[in-house]
Design a protein around this motif. Structure first.
Motif, PDB file in Angstrom:
ATOM      1  N   ARG A  59      27.313  51.413 -49.115  1.00 58.42           N
ATOM      2  CA  ARG A  59      28.016  52.341 -50.033  1.00 58.42           C
ATOM      3  C   ARG A  59      29.338  52.745 -49.400  1.00 58.42           C
ATOM      4  O   ARG A  59      29.463  52.858 -48.211  1.00 58.42           O
ATOM      5  CB  ARG A  59      27.162  53.578 -50.325  1.00 58.42           C
ATOM      6  N   TYR A  94      18.841  49.366 -52.325  1.00 55.15           N
ATOM      7  CA  TYR A  94      20.157  48.914 -52.767  1.00 55.15           C
ATOM      8  C   TYR A  94      20.201  47.398 -52.862  1.00 55.15           C
ATOM      9  O   TYR A  94      19.502  46.694 -52.139  1.00 55.15           O
ATOM     10  CB  TYR A  94      21.239  49.383 -51.790  1.00 55.15           C
ATOM     11  N   ASP A 134      25.684  54.960 -61.106  1.00 53.84           N
ATOM     12  CA  ASP A 134      26.192  55.203 -59.748  1.00 53.84           C
ATOM     13  C   ASP A 134      26.563  53.925 -59.007  1.00 53.84           C
ATOM     14  O   ASP A 134      26.738  53.940 -57.791  1.00 53.84           O
ATOM     15  CB  ASP A 134      25.204  56.021 -58.900  1.00 53.84           C
ATOM     16  N   PRO A 171      21.922  51.167 -47.558  1.00 55.60           N
ATOM     17  CA  PRO A 171      22.710  52.381 -47.806  1.00 55.60           C
ATOM     18  C   PRO A 171      24.069  52.346 -47.118  1.00 55.60           C
ATOM     19  O   PRO A 171      25.045  52.927 -47.615  1.00 55.60           O
ATOM     20  CB  PRO A 171      21.832  53.502 -47.260  1.00 55.60           C
ATOM     21  N   ASP A 190      19.626  53.128 -55.199  1.00 55.49           N
ATOM     22  CA  ASP A 190      19.669  54.420 -54.520  1.00 55.49           C
ATOM     23  C   ASP A 190      18.649  54.402 -53.389  1.00 55.49           C
ATOM     24  O   ASP A 190      17.970  53.392 -53.171  1.00 55.49           O
ATOM     25  CB  ASP A 190      19.427  55.577 -55.499  1.00 55.49           C
ATOM     26  N   GLN A 193      15.800  55.809 -53.200  1.00 54.72           N
ATOM     27  CA  GLN A 193      14.415  55.712 -53.657  1.00 54.72           C
ATOM     28  C   GLN A 193      14.006  54.274 -53.979  1.00 54.72           C
ATOM     29  O   GLN A 193      12.912  53.846 -53.632  1.00 54.72           O
ATOM     30  CB  GLN A 193      14.172  56.604 -54.886  1.00 54.72           C
ATOM     31  N   GLU A 247      32.890  55.107 -59.635  1.00 54.89           N
ATOM     32  CA  GLU A 247      31.531  54.605 -59.827  1.00 54.89           C
ATOM     33  C   GLU A 247      31.293  54.348 -61.303  1.00 54.89           C
ATOM     34  O   GLU A 247      31.944  54.939 -62.160  1.00 54.89           O
ATOM     35  CB  GLU A 247      30.491  55.609 -59.329  1.00 54.89           C
TER      36      GLU A 247
END
Length: 157
Positions: free
Chosen positions: A156, A80, A53, A153, A75, A77, A111
């Protein structure tokens, strides 16, 4: 030039469960087999860089010299980060008729979905990268280095 194990058909659910699992198991066995032969930093592609990703932010290729790729990875979790990957004595291989610009590396939808690491003759290494929704590339190289910087995040696309 193409992915050997983690193909588009494998990634998109085009295989039956048994073949899907066989390919994954075969790739894991391959990773274990080649890991001791990965020198010059190439082992980092197996052990500490997870491109799934990932979004390519820059792609600078100087034929037979080096390739530098910066990608946003991670991600919610794990968090980044930007990883700048430098391949020494790089040879970029593309499918027939494909150019760097036709890979659409910087499009909002593009991606990295999977990558494979392999060995090549004469002490060289191979990094194969499968892109979504289409495309792939392969880098043959002699040494690898990476540098990381924090991201959020909001970075992105």
């Amino acid at each position: 030039m193409s992915m050997r194990w983690l193909t588009r058909e494998w990634a998109s659910g085009g295989l039956g469960d048994i073949e899907y699992e066989q390919r994954w198991s075969s790739y894991l066995a391959h990773r274990d087999e080649v890991r001791p032969r990965l020198t010059g930093g190439a082992d980092r592609l197996l052990d500490s860089i997870h491109l799934h990703d990932g979004q390519v932010r820059s792609f600078d290729y100087r034929p037979r010299d080096m390739l530098q790729v910066c990608a946003l990875i991670g991600d919610l979790q794990v968090g980044y980060e930007f990883v700048e990957m430098s391949y020494a004595e790089a040879e970029l291989r593309l499918e027939t008729g494909v150019t760097i610009s036709s890979l659409n590396l910087f499009d909002s939808e593009t991606e990295i979905i999977y990558d494979e690491v392999d060995t090549a003759p004469e002490g060289r290494f191979v990094h194969r990268v499968l892109l979504w929704p289409e495309g792939q590339y392969e880098v043959v190289f002699t040494a690898f280095a990476d540098r990381r910087t924090p991201a959020t995040p909001a970075d992105r696309r």
